[in-house]
Design an enzyme around this catalytic site. Sequence first.
Site, PDB file in Angstrom:
ATOM      1  N   TYR A   1       0.843  -1.214   0.000  1.00  0.00           N
ATOM      2  CA  TYR A   1       0.000   0.000   0.000  1.00  0.00           C
ATOM      3  C   TYR A   1       0.874   1.259   0.000  1.00  0.00           C
ATOM      4  O   TYR A   1       0.648   2.186  -0.781  1.00  0.00           O
ATOM      5  CB  TYR A   1      -0.930  -0.018   1.220  1.00  0.00           C
ATOM      6  CG  TYR A   1      -1.625   1.294   1.499  1.00  0.00           C
ATOM      7  CD1 TYR A   1      -2.689   1.718   0.704  1.00  0.00           C
ATOM      8  CD2 TYR A   1      -1.214   2.105   2.554  1.00  0.00           C
ATOM      9  CE1 TYR A   1      -3.326   2.936   0.963  1.00  0.00           C
ATOM     10  CE2 TYR A   1      -1.849   3.315   2.819  1.00  0.00           C
ATOM     11  CZ  TYR A   1      -2.899   3.726   2.015  1.00  0.00           C
ATOM     12  OH  TYR A   1      -3.521   4.934   2.273  1.00  0.00           O
TER      13      TYR A   1
ATOM     14  N   ASN B   1      -2.955  10.043  10.442  1.00  0.00           N
ATOM     15  CA  ASN B   1      -4.018   9.077  10.759  1.00  0.00           C
ATOM     16  C   ASN B   1      -5.330   9.843  10.911  1.00  0.00           C
ATOM     17  O   ASN B   1      -5.568  10.455  11.946  1.00  0.00           O
ATOM     18  CB  ASN B   1      -3.688   8.321  12.045  1.00  0.00           C
ATOM     19  CG  ASN B   1      -2.680   7.226  11.784  1.00  0.00           C
ATOM     20  OD1 ASN B   1      -1.624   7.479  11.187  1.00  0.00           O
ATOM     21  ND2 ASN B   1      -2.987   6.026  12.199  1.00  0.00           N
TER      22      ASN B   1
HETATM   23  P1  NAD Z   1     -12.436   5.000   2.146  1.00  0.00           P
HETATM   24  O1  NAD Z   1     -12.304   3.545   1.814  1.00  0.00           O
HETATM   25  O2  NAD Z   1     -13.525   5.418   3.039  1.00  0.00           O
HETATM   26  O3  NAD Z   1     -12.555   5.824   0.783  1.00  0.00           O
HETATM   27  C1  NAD Z   1     -12.064   5.344  -0.460  1.00  0.00           C
HETATM   28  C2  NAD Z   1     -13.201   5.429  -1.473  1.00  0.00           C
HETATM   29  O4  NAD Z   1     -12.688   5.018  -2.753  1.00  0.00           O
HETATM   30  C3  NAD Z   1     -14.382   4.498  -1.154  1.00  0.00           C
HETATM   31  O5  NAD Z   1     -15.583   5.248  -1.211  1.00  0.00           O
HETATM   32  C4  NAD Z   1     -14.331   3.432  -2.233  1.00  0.00           C
HETATM   33  O6  NAD Z   1     -15.628   2.965  -2.573  1.00  0.00           O
HETATM   34  C5  NAD Z   1     -13.664   4.181  -3.375  1.00  0.00           C
HETATM   35  N1  NAD Z   1     -12.950   3.302  -4.306  1.00  0.00           N
HETATM   36  C6  NAD Z   1     -12.099   2.287  -4.003  1.00  0.00           C
HETATM   37  N2  NAD Z   1     -11.650   1.715  -5.132  1.00  0.00           N
HETATM   38  C7  NAD Z   1     -12.225   2.396  -6.166  1.00  0.00           C
HETATM   39  C8  NAD Z   1     -12.152   2.261  -7.585  1.00  0.00           C
HETATM   40  N3  NAD Z   1     -11.395   1.320  -8.171  1.00  0.00           N
HETATM   41  N4  NAD Z   1     -12.866   3.118  -8.337  1.00  0.00           N
HETATM   42  C9  NAD Z   1     -13.650   4.073  -7.760  1.00  0.00           C
HETATM   43  N5  NAD Z   1     -13.759   4.237  -6.427  1.00  0.00           N
HETATM   44  C10 NAD Z   1     -13.050   3.401  -5.649  1.00  0.00           C
HETATM   45  O7  NAD Z   1     -11.006   5.466   2.698  1.00  0.00           O
HETATM   46  P2  NAD Z   1     -10.535   6.865   3.310  1.00  0.00           P
HETATM   47  O8  NAD Z   1      -9.946   6.558   4.614  1.00  0.00           O
HETATM   48  O9  NAD Z   1     -11.595   7.892   3.185  1.00  0.00           O
HETATM   49  O10 NAD Z   1      -9.317   7.232   2.339  1.00  0.00           O
HETATM   50  C11 NAD Z   1      -9.416   8.223   1.321  1.00  0.00           C
HETATM   51  C12 NAD Z   1      -8.040   8.482   0.737  1.00  0.00           C
HETATM   52  O11 NAD Z   1      -7.156   8.989   1.741  1.00  0.00           O
HETATM   53  C13 NAD Z   1      -7.361   7.236   0.183  1.00  0.00           C
HETATM   54  O12 NAD Z   1      -6.683   7.603  -1.006  1.00  0.00           O
HETATM   55  C14 NAD Z   1      -6.372   6.843   1.263  1.00  0.00           C
HETATM   56  O13 NAD Z   1      -5.260   6.149   0.727  1.00  0.00           O
HETATM   57  C15 NAD Z   1      -5.984   8.204   1.793  1.00  0.00           C
HETATM   58  N6  NAD Z   1      -5.488   8.176   3.190  1.00  0.00           N
HETATM   59  C16 NAD Z   1      -6.328   7.863   4.218  1.00  0.00           C
HETATM   60  C17 NAD Z   1      -5.839   7.898   5.529  1.00  0.00           C
HETATM   61  C18 NAD Z   1      -6.710   7.608   6.728  1.00  0.00           C
HETATM   62  O14 NAD Z   1      -6.222   7.778   7.836  1.00  0.00           O
HETATM   63  N7  NAD Z   1      -7.972   7.218   6.584  1.00  0.00           N
HETATM   64  C19 NAD Z   1      -4.505   8.204   5.759  1.00  0.00           C
HETATM   65  C20 NAD Z   1      -3.681   8.486   4.689  1.00  0.00           C
HETATM   66  C21 NAD Z   1      -4.201   8.499   3.397  1.00  0.00           C
END
Ligand code: NAD
Length: 295
Positions: A134, A163
């Site tokens: 990842y 986070n």
């Molecule tokens: P989340 O899973 O709630 O959101 C991701 C969204 O992407 C979901 O709604 C999912 O349905 C959609 N998705 C996944 N694969 C897809 C595809 N192939 N086509 C279209 N849509 C797709 O996760 P999140 O925590 O809201 O994360 C959002 C972003 O932030 C991500 O890119 C993640 O890597 C990044 N991020 C999150 C965190 C955290 O602490 N939550 C930390 C660092 C980075």
Amino acid sequence: MRAIVTGGAGFIGSHVVDALLTRGDDVLVLDDLSRGTRENVPEGAQLEVVDIREPLDFREAEVCFHLAAQVDVRVSIERPEHDAQVNVLGTVNVLEAARRHGTQVVFASTGGAIYGECEGPAPEDAPREPLSPYGVSKLAGEEYVAAYNRLYDTGHVSLRYGNVYGPRQDPHGEAGVVAIFLGRLAGGERPRIFGDGRQTRDYVYAGDVARATLAAVGKRGVFNVGTGIETSVLELYELCRKVAGSELEADHAEARLGELQRSVLDVTRAERELGWRPEVGLEDGLRRTWESLQP
Ligand code: NAD
């Protein structure tokens, strides 16, 4: 402004959509609903159910906030090819659609999974030592973003989130610990702490992250988005018990293989260049998250 939010039906994406609607933007959400839900997409935003690996039509949007991703570290270890398809090839597909439509891309990347073990708050030029597929796929996405900027003189941005926690978080994501702790306390169940609980993270509230994400419009480069404050799992659990008014003790289990001991971000650059700083303290943010879980 016309804005696209990939992953806008997910946790952080839905907060970005909220912030865009609040300032009166026209918002199109692109999400395959693999983890996100229709209920997360506020009224006022349009939802198109599409996989980011398929041909994308950006309809002359000025900016695309690219948050759609495979976000589960363990899935990336079990199915690294799937993780790379969504996070690397999906991101290239987004960059190509943006190129055709003259759209700026703001890419959601990660601090914790890219820097690896930290000795103190990691600045953007700290060594990048991802410990999981990842982290590698997110870093590859960032490198594509940077290469497109050099090749096409575009102004794309990568944001390395800490986070992130807050309302609508799913407990299975990268930083699901807050959702897990509060969810279990809400159900009267004992959460489990892995290892000695002294491992630290930089917890940043989703509303603050959404503001930083919007502040990146018109900028270029890489920015950490966190608080610069380390909180141990034991401290976090104490605060969770406090906001939940619970006296439940946590269970303790063996440390998990490959888990970082320290992860914290230096956010000086975002403060200086984006004019952004986090506003919601941890206890306040946990309280808001707890309230969102109440029926
Ligand atoms: P989340 O899973 O709630 O959101 C991701 C969204 O992407 C979901 O709604 C999912 O349905 C959609 N998705 C996944 N694969 C897809 C595809 N192939 N086509 C279209 N849509 C797709 O996760 P999140 O925590 O809201 O994360 C959002 C972003 O932030 C991500 O890119 C993640 O890597 C990044 N991020 C999150 C965190 C955290 O602490 N939550 C930390 C660092 C980075």
